[in-house]
Scaffold this motif. Sequence first.
Motif, mmCIF file in Angstrom:
data_model
loop_
_atom_site.group_PDB
_atom_site.id
_atom_site.type_symbol
_atom_site.label_atom_id
_atom_site.label_comp_id
_atom_site.label_asym_id
_atom_site.label_seq_id
_atom_site.Cartn_x
_atom_site.Cartn_y
_atom_site.Cartn_z
ATOM 1 N N GLY A 109 0.832 -1.202 0.000
ATOM 2 C CA GLY A 109 0.000 0.000 0.000
ATOM 3 C C GLY A 109 0.863 1.247 0.000
ATOM 4 O O GLY A 109 2.099 1.179 -0.025
ATOM 5 N N ALA A 110 0.196 2.397 0.049
ATOM 6 C CA ALA A 110 0.908 3.671 -0.122
ATOM 7 C C ALA A 110 1.921 3.912 1.000
ATOM 8 O O ALA A 110 3.121 4.074 0.753
ATOM 9 N N ILE A 111 1.472 3.925 2.242
ATOM 10 C CA ILE A 111 2.381 4.209 3.365
ATOM 11 C C ILE A 111 3.279 3.000 3.615
ATOM 12 O O ILE A 111 4.490 3.146 3.858
ATOM 13 N N THR A 120 -3.387 9.570 -0.072
ATOM 14 C CA THR A 120 -3.366 8.213 -0.630
ATOM 15 C C THR A 120 -4.803 7.900 -1.060
ATOM 16 O O THR A 120 -5.738 8.638 -0.710
ATOM 17 N N GLY A 168 -2.089 11.884 9.875
ATOM 18 C CA GLY A 168 -3.219 12.826 9.808
ATOM 19 C C GLY A 168 -4.004 12.576 8.537
ATOM 20 O O GLY A 168 -4.605 11.512 8.376
ATOM 21 N N ASP A 182 1.146 -8.557 2.417
ATOM 22 C CA ASP A 182 -0.077 -7.878 1.945
ATOM 23 C C ASP A 182 -0.944 -8.930 1.266
ATOM 24 O O ASP A 182 -0.546 -10.110 1.186
ATOM 25 N N TYR A 237 -14.485 3.271 11.582
ATOM 26 C CA TYR A 237 -13.046 3.165 11.278
ATOM 27 C C TYR A 237 -12.234 3.806 12.402
ATOM 28 O O TYR A 237 -11.263 3.221 12.902
ATOM 29 N N LYS A 294 -9.256 2.606 15.279
ATOM 30 C CA LYS A 294 -7.966 3.267 15.500
ATOM 31 C C LYS A 294 -7.818 3.687 16.969
ATOM 32 O O LYS A 294 -6.717 3.641 17.524
ATOM 33 N N VAL A 330 -3.511 11.911 4.811
ATOM 34 C CA VAL A 330 -2.419 11.531 3.911
ATOM 35 C C VAL A 330 -2.978 11.378 2.500
ATOM 36 O O VAL A 330 -4.042 10.768 2.316
ATOM 37 N N ASP A 353 -4.037 -13.056 3.563
ATOM 38 C CA ASP A 353 -5.170 -12.311 4.099
ATOM 39 C C ASP A 353 -5.076 -12.430 5.621
ATOM 40 O O ASP A 353 -5.328 -13.503 6.183
ATOM 41 N N LEU A 354 -4.707 -11.349 6.255
ATOM 42 C CA LEU A 354 -4.430 -11.391 7.697
ATOM 43 C C LEU A 354 -5.677 -11.647 8.528
ATOM 44 O O LEU A 354 -5.575 -11.889 9.736
ATOM 45 N N ILE A 378 0.604 -2.073 9.472
ATOM 46 C CA ILE A 378 0.070 -0.956 8.670
ATOM 47 C C ILE A 378 -1.209 -1.353 7.931
ATOM 48 O O ILE A 378 -2.032 -0.503 7.621
HETATM 49 N N1 NAD Z 1 -4.299 7.613 4.191
HETATM 50 C C1 NAD Z 1 -4.645 8.288 5.275
HETATM 51 O O1 NAD Z 1 -5.081 9.446 5.210
HETATM 52 C C2 NAD Z 1 -4.467 7.652 6.644
HETATM 53 C C3 NAD Z 1 -4.738 8.444 7.776
HETATM 54 C C4 NAD Z 1 -4.603 7.867 9.043
HETATM 55 C C5 NAD Z 1 -4.218 6.539 9.162
HETATM 56 N N2 NAD Z 1 -3.958 5.792 8.041
HETATM 57 C C6 NAD Z 1 -3.579 4.392 8.244
HETATM 58 O O2 NAD Z 1 -2.338 4.132 7.605
HETATM 59 C C7 NAD Z 1 -2.318 2.778 7.137
HETATM 60 C C8 NAD Z 1 -1.937 2.752 5.658
HETATM 61 O O3 NAD Z 1 -2.843 3.548 4.926
HETATM 62 P P1 NAD Z 1 -2.667 3.806 3.347
HETATM 63 O O4 NAD Z 1 -3.249 5.132 3.078
HETATM 64 O O5 NAD Z 1 -1.288 3.485 2.925
HETATM 65 O O6 NAD Z 1 -3.705 2.723 2.779
HETATM 66 P P2 NAD Z 1 -3.557 1.668 1.587
HETATM 67 O O7 NAD Z 1 -4.944 1.243 1.267
HETATM 68 O O8 NAD Z 1 -2.699 2.213 0.488
HETATM 69 O O9 NAD Z 1 -2.757 0.464 2.312
HETATM 70 C C9 NAD Z 1 -3.389 -0.468 3.146
HETATM 71 C C10 NAD Z 1 -2.870 -1.847 2.774
HETATM 72 O O10 NAD Z 1 -3.459 -2.820 3.657
HETATM 73 C C11 NAD Z 1 -3.690 -3.985 2.880
HETATM 74 N N3 NAD Z 1 -4.715 -4.844 3.467
HETATM 75 C C12 NAD Z 1 -6.038 -4.563 3.595
HETATM 76 N N4 NAD Z 1 -6.696 -5.629 4.081
HETATM 77 C C13 NAD Z 1 -5.763 -6.604 4.265
HETATM 78 C C14 NAD Z 1 -5.841 -7.951 4.719
HETATM 79 N N5 NAD Z 1 -7.018 -8.508 5.066
HETATM 80 N N6 NAD Z 1 -4.703 -8.674 4.780
HETATM 81 C C15 NAD Z 1 -3.515 -8.132 4.384
HETATM 82 N N7 NAD Z 1 -3.386 -6.854 3.942
HETATM 83 C C16 NAD Z 1 -4.510 -6.110 3.877
HETATM 84 C C17 NAD Z 1 -4.149 -3.443 1.527
HETATM 85 O O11 NAD Z 1 -4.045 -4.418 0.499
HETATM 86 C C18 NAD Z 1 -3.256 -2.240 1.330
HETATM 87 O O12 NAD Z 1 -2.098 -2.545 0.566
HETATM 88 C C19 NAD Z 1 -3.703 2.205 7.431
HETATM 89 O O13 NAD Z 1 -3.674 1.466 8.652
HETATM 90 C C20 NAD Z 1 -4.557 3.436 7.612
HETATM 91 O O14 NAD Z 1 -5.670 3.179 8.434
HETATM 92 C C21 NAD Z 1 -4.068 6.320 6.795
#
Ligand code: NAD
Length: 254
Positions: free
Chosen positions: A20-22, A194, A190, A41, A159, A163, A192, A64-65, A91
């Motif tokens: 994923g992105a982060i 993505t 905060g 992932d 959601y 958290k 992000v 799949d976690l 993550i």
């Molecule tokens: N993007 C934001 O603004 C933001 C803000 C606060 C917190 N976050 C948190 O940061 C983290 C990363 O966010 P992101 O924006 O990179 O999201 P993203 O969707 O790009 O990445 C999340 C990843 O989790 C994986 N995933 C989902 N379900 C899964 C499963 N059952 N088994 C294995 N992998 C699984 C997805 O395939 C994905 O690659 C998340 O926990 C999100 O809640 C994001």
Amino acid sequence: MTHLDWGLSGKTVIVTGATGAIGRAVAQGFAEAGATLAIVDLDQGQCNTTALSLGLAHRGYGADLRQIAQLPALVARIESDLGLATTLVNIAGVILRTPDLFTVTEQDWDAQHDINLKALFFLTQAFAKRLADSGVPGSVINYSSQGALSGGFGGSVVYNATKGAITTMTRGMARSWAPLGIRVNAVAPGLVDTPMLKTPGQTAAERDAMIQQIPMKRFGLPDDHVGATVFLASDMAGYMTGAMINVSGGFLMY
Ligand SMILES: NC(=O)c1ccc[n+]([C@@H]2O[C@H](COP(=O)([O-])OP(=O)(O)OC[C@H]3O[C@@H](n4cnc5c(N)ncnc54)[C@H](O)[C@@H]3O)[C@@H](O)[C@H]2O)c1
């Protein structure tokens, strides 16, 4: 230890949500600090591609976690391939927005709790058990959110409840496992930029309104989270446990 020694060279680090992105940015940061990555992932092919892009030492694990019973075997497979993992970065997560609180279904509730909270708990349990059994110290970094404290709004409340629970659980795990040398901390992003931030039909004006609420006047980027995450795993954070680092451009201050 010198004062600027990450202490991560040659260590095995598990990153979930790592395609994923982060997660991808954070995994790269650990690779640059000399760690060997287990890229976890949903999709095996994407995990392999990400692992290979970081170098030949790293491996991809499609899983799949939410398959809780499989998690100890996943941790064991990583250990057999890459050695005992001493850092776990949780993550992986999903957000399902509904128009308001009245339209949240039980399926929406379960879909978010199953991965964000339940899978995080049981993967961390399996990871920490191996450290405890081996008598080796380690660290866990859980991805929370600014919404853990704000509570979010309307259709994102469920959601944000996951958290909030992650933040609370981080503290409880930290207190429970400190005697074992296992530190547990959290990172709270905060807003992000993505795909997770985008909603269908979102307008430029709506995005700008969000940016105006951020004191630093820009969305976070995946790379903004690398420093805090690698730091928390490193020896330089060796006296930190139960903490949450806010990486939000001042969106939420605590
Ligand atoms: N993007 C934001 O603004 C933001 C803000 C606060 C917190 N976050 C948190 O940061 C983290 C990363 O966010 P992101 O924006 O990179 O999201 P993203 O969707 O790009 O990445 C999340 C990843 O989790 C994986 N995933 C989902 N379900 C899964 C499963 N059952 N088994 C294995 N992998 C699984 C997805 O395939 C994905 O690659 C998340 O926990 C999100 O809640 C994001």
